[in-house]
Design a protein around this motif. Sequence first.
Motif, PDB file in Angstrom:
ATOM      1  N   ALA A 272      -8.047   6.860  -5.534  1.00 19.16           N
ATOM      2  CA  ALA A 272      -8.046   5.469  -6.055  1.00 19.16           C
ATOM      3  C   ALA A 272      -6.849   4.722  -5.675  1.00 19.16           C
ATOM      4  O   ALA A 272      -6.989   3.475  -4.940  1.00 19.16           O
ATOM      5  CB  ALA A 272      -7.982   5.495  -7.559  1.00 19.16           C
ATOM      6  N   ALA A 273      -5.469   5.244  -5.283  1.00 12.51           N
ATOM      7  CA  ALA A 273      -4.559   4.664  -4.579  1.00 12.51           C
ATOM      8  C   ALA A 273      -4.604   4.253  -3.030  1.00 12.51           C
ATOM      9  O   ALA A 273      -4.471   3.251  -2.537  1.00 12.51           O
ATOM     10  CB  ALA A 273      -3.204   5.461  -4.632  1.00 12.51           C
ATOM     11  N   ASP A 274      -5.421   5.280  -2.340  1.00  8.39           N
ATOM     12  CA  ASP A 274      -5.781   5.069  -1.019  1.00  8.39           C
ATOM     13  C   ASP A 274      -6.887   3.930  -0.971  1.00  8.39           C
ATOM     14  O   ASP A 274      -6.587   3.161   0.114  1.00  8.39           O
ATOM     15  CB  ASP A 274      -6.568   6.249  -0.332  1.00  8.39           C
ATOM     16  N   ALA A 275      -7.655   3.989  -1.752  1.00 15.15           N
ATOM     17  CA  ALA A 275      -8.714   2.584  -1.747  1.00 15.15           C
ATOM     18  C   ALA A 275      -7.927   1.463  -1.899  1.00 15.15           C
ATOM     19  O   ALA A 275      -8.198   0.562  -0.938  1.00 15.15           O
ATOM     20  CB  ALA A 275      -9.636   2.752  -2.792  1.00 15.15           C
TER      21      ALA A 275
ATOM     22  N   TYR B 129       0.492  -9.040  -8.409  1.00 15.04           N
ATOM     23  CA  TYR B 129      -0.007  -8.499  -9.931  1.00 15.04           C
ATOM     24  C   TYR B 129      -0.558  -7.172 -10.143  1.00 15.04           C
ATOM     25  O   TYR B 129       0.033  -6.709 -11.036  1.00 15.04           O
ATOM     26  CB  TYR B 129      -1.227  -9.600 -10.133  1.00 15.04           C
ATOM     27  N   GLY B 130      -1.359  -6.798  -9.248  1.00 14.43           N
ATOM     28  CA  GLY B 130      -1.750  -5.233  -9.482  1.00 14.43           C
ATOM     29  C   GLY B 130      -0.527  -4.367  -9.259  1.00 14.43           C
ATOM     30  O   GLY B 130      -0.662  -3.503  -9.955  1.00 14.43           O
ATOM     31  N   LEU B 131       0.293  -4.464  -8.374  1.00 14.46           N
ATOM     32  CA  LEU B 131       1.550  -3.733  -8.156  1.00 14.46           C
ATOM     33  C   LEU B 131       2.317  -3.750  -9.539  1.00 14.46           C
ATOM     34  O   LEU B 131       2.833  -2.830  -9.778  1.00 14.46           O
ATOM     35  CB  LEU B 131       2.173  -4.371  -6.956  1.00 14.46           C
ATOM     36  N   HIS B 132       2.392  -4.896 -10.126  1.00 16.35           N
ATOM     37  CA  HIS B 132       3.127  -4.862 -11.457  1.00 16.35           C
ATOM     38  C   HIS B 132       2.607  -4.117 -12.404  1.00 16.35           C
ATOM     39  O   HIS B 132       3.192  -3.303 -13.094  1.00 16.35           O
ATOM     40  CB  HIS B 132       3.273  -6.317 -11.814  1.00 16.35           C
ATOM     41  N   ASP B 133       1.311  -3.919 -12.673  1.00 15.27           N
ATOM     42  CA  ASP B 133       0.666  -3.543 -13.416  1.00 15.27           C
ATOM     43  C   ASP B 133       0.781  -1.789 -13.276  1.00 15.27           C
ATOM     44  O   ASP B 133       1.198  -1.048 -14.246  1.00 15.27           O
ATOM     45  CB  ASP B 133      -1.091  -3.339 -13.599  1.00 15.27           C
TER      46      ASP B 133
ATOM     47  N   ARG C  77       4.385  10.933  -8.890  1.00 16.28           N
ATOM     48  CA  ARG C  77       5.131  10.545 -10.250  1.00 16.28           C
ATOM     49  C   ARG C  77       4.188  10.549 -11.338  1.00 16.28           C
ATOM     50  O   ARG C  77       4.266  11.287 -12.508  1.00 16.28           O
ATOM     51  CB  ARG C  77       5.617   9.405 -10.388  1.00 16.28           C
ATOM     52  N   TRP C  78       2.905  10.066 -11.017  1.00 12.58           N
ATOM     53  CA  TRP C  78       1.739  10.317 -12.055  1.00 12.58           C
ATOM     54  C   TRP C  78       1.345  11.791 -12.476  1.00 12.58           C
ATOM     55  O   TRP C  78       0.928  12.126 -13.228  1.00 12.58           O
ATOM     56  CB  TRP C  78       0.726   9.214 -11.684  1.00 12.58           C
ATOM     57  N   ARG C  79       1.249  12.362 -11.225  1.00 12.01           N
ATOM     58  CA  ARG C  79       0.817  13.665 -11.395  1.00 12.01           C
ATOM     59  C   ARG C  79       1.822  14.751 -12.042  1.00 12.01           C
ATOM     60  O   ARG C  79       1.251  15.512 -13.036  1.00 12.01           O
ATOM     61  CB  ARG C  79       0.470  14.329  -9.784  1.00 12.01           C
ATOM     62  N   VAL C  80       3.186  14.102 -11.860  1.00 10.50           N
ATOM     63  CA  VAL C  80       4.263  14.998 -12.725  1.00 10.50           C
ATOM     64  C   VAL C  80       4.052  14.759 -14.139  1.00 10.50           C
ATOM     65  O   VAL C  80       3.874  15.683 -15.138  1.00 10.50           O
ATOM     66  CB  VAL C  80       5.456  14.664 -12.029  1.00 10.50           C
TER      67      VAL C  80
ATOM     68  N   GLY D 150       0.654  -1.281   0.085  1.00 14.60           N
ATOM     69  CA  GLY D 150       0.026   0.039   0.030  1.00 14.60           C
ATOM     70  C   GLY D 150       0.900   1.004  -0.180  1.00 14.60           C
ATOM     71  O   GLY D 150       0.565   2.081  -0.681  1.00 14.60           O
ATOM     72  N   ASP D 151       1.819   1.322   0.776  1.00 17.53           N
ATOM     73  CA  ASP D 151       2.955   2.393   0.939  1.00 17.53           C
ATOM     74  C   ASP D 151       3.347   2.596  -0.735  1.00 17.53           C
ATOM     75  O   ASP D 151       3.518   3.669  -1.164  1.00 17.53           O
ATOM     76  CB  ASP D 151       4.188   2.242   1.821  1.00 17.53           C
ATOM     77  N   GLU D 152       3.854   1.393  -1.421  1.00 13.29           N
ATOM     78  CA  GLU D 152       4.268   1.497  -2.832  1.00 13.29           C
ATOM     79  C   GLU D 152       3.206   2.320  -3.614  1.00 13.29           C
ATOM     80  O   GLU D 152       3.770   2.991  -4.416  1.00 13.29           O
ATOM     81  CB  GLU D 152       5.038   0.358  -3.076  1.00 13.29           C
ATOM     82  N   VAL D 153       2.061   1.737  -3.559  1.00 14.82           N
ATOM     83  CA  VAL D 153       0.966   2.223  -4.290  1.00 14.82           C
ATOM     84  C   VAL D 153       0.879   3.617  -3.901  1.00 14.82           C
ATOM     85  O   VAL D 153       0.682   4.525  -5.237  1.00 14.82           O
ATOM     86  CB  VAL D 153      -0.369   1.683  -3.911  1.00 14.82           C
ATOM     87  N   ARG D 154       0.646   4.329  -2.922  1.00 20.14           N
ATOM     88  CA  ARG D 154       0.719   5.589  -2.879  1.00 20.14           C
ATOM     89  C   ARG D 154       1.872   6.540  -3.167  1.00 20.14           C
ATOM     90  O   ARG D 154       1.699   7.601  -3.540  1.00 20.14           O
ATOM     91  CB  ARG D 154       0.247   5.841  -1.279  1.00 20.14           C
ATOM     92  N   ALA D 155       2.928   5.826  -3.078  1.00 13.48           N
ATOM     93  CA  ALA D 155       4.338   6.457  -3.477  1.00 13.48           C
ATOM     94  C   ALA D 155       4.260   6.484  -5.000  1.00 13.48           C
ATOM     95  O   ALA D 155       5.224   7.640  -5.386  1.00 13.48           O
ATOM     96  CB  ALA D 155       5.429   5.927  -3.027  1.00 13.48           C
ATOM     97  N   MET D 156       3.557   6.192  -5.648  1.00 10.03           N
ATOM     98  CA  MET D 156       3.572   6.371  -7.202  1.00 10.03           C
ATOM     99  C   MET D 156       2.628   7.459  -7.700  1.00 10.03           C
ATOM    100  O   MET D 156       2.900   8.112  -8.797  1.00 10.03           O
ATOM    101  CB  MET D 156       3.076   5.084  -7.832  1.00 10.03           C
TER     102      MET D 156
END
Length: 170
Positions: free
Chosen positions: A122-125, A156-160, A43-46, A34-40
């Motif tokens: 969405a990342a928080d969810a 699997y989701g994290l890979h995507d 970068r997407w916003r940039v 979850g921390d990795e998901v939020r950390a992305m």
Amino acid sequence: MAIIPDTKDWTWVLDEPCAECGFDASAVEVERAGDEVRAMVPRWRVALARPAAAERPDPATWSVLEYACHVRDVLLLFAERLRLIREQDAPAFPDWDQDATAAQTGYAAQDPVAVAAELGPAADAFAAEIALVTDWTRPGLRSNGSAFTAESLTRYGLHDLVHHMVDVDA
């Protein structure tokens, strides 16, 4: 030119590193995913703030905006699937056609600023569902009958998410 649908079964990334993006599922600490998901999200916003974010690099490749819309929807989809795994015994996941979703919801015409704002929730969810998992072995079933566990679905989701950051050089 329309995007050619990706019909590959990407579940092989659970067994070996992805040569395209470098993701190694075996290296993921699922409890910290979850921390990795939020950390992305930053970068997407940039990437979405780039002047050409809505332009496709070629007619057959999604734009940064389209990839970001897909990532937003993947985050919500995987949050829902983890919830189903937690709450039901071996739930069957409904099919999801990413290409149909892109066309039906008009990924290419969405507002990059709005999509950037939607990525955080969405990342928080997804991260919240990851945090609620107490049994990483609980299964969920794809429509083709193959099984995920809470653990393998998270990996699997994290890979995507990682793979698409590489796709857009974020």
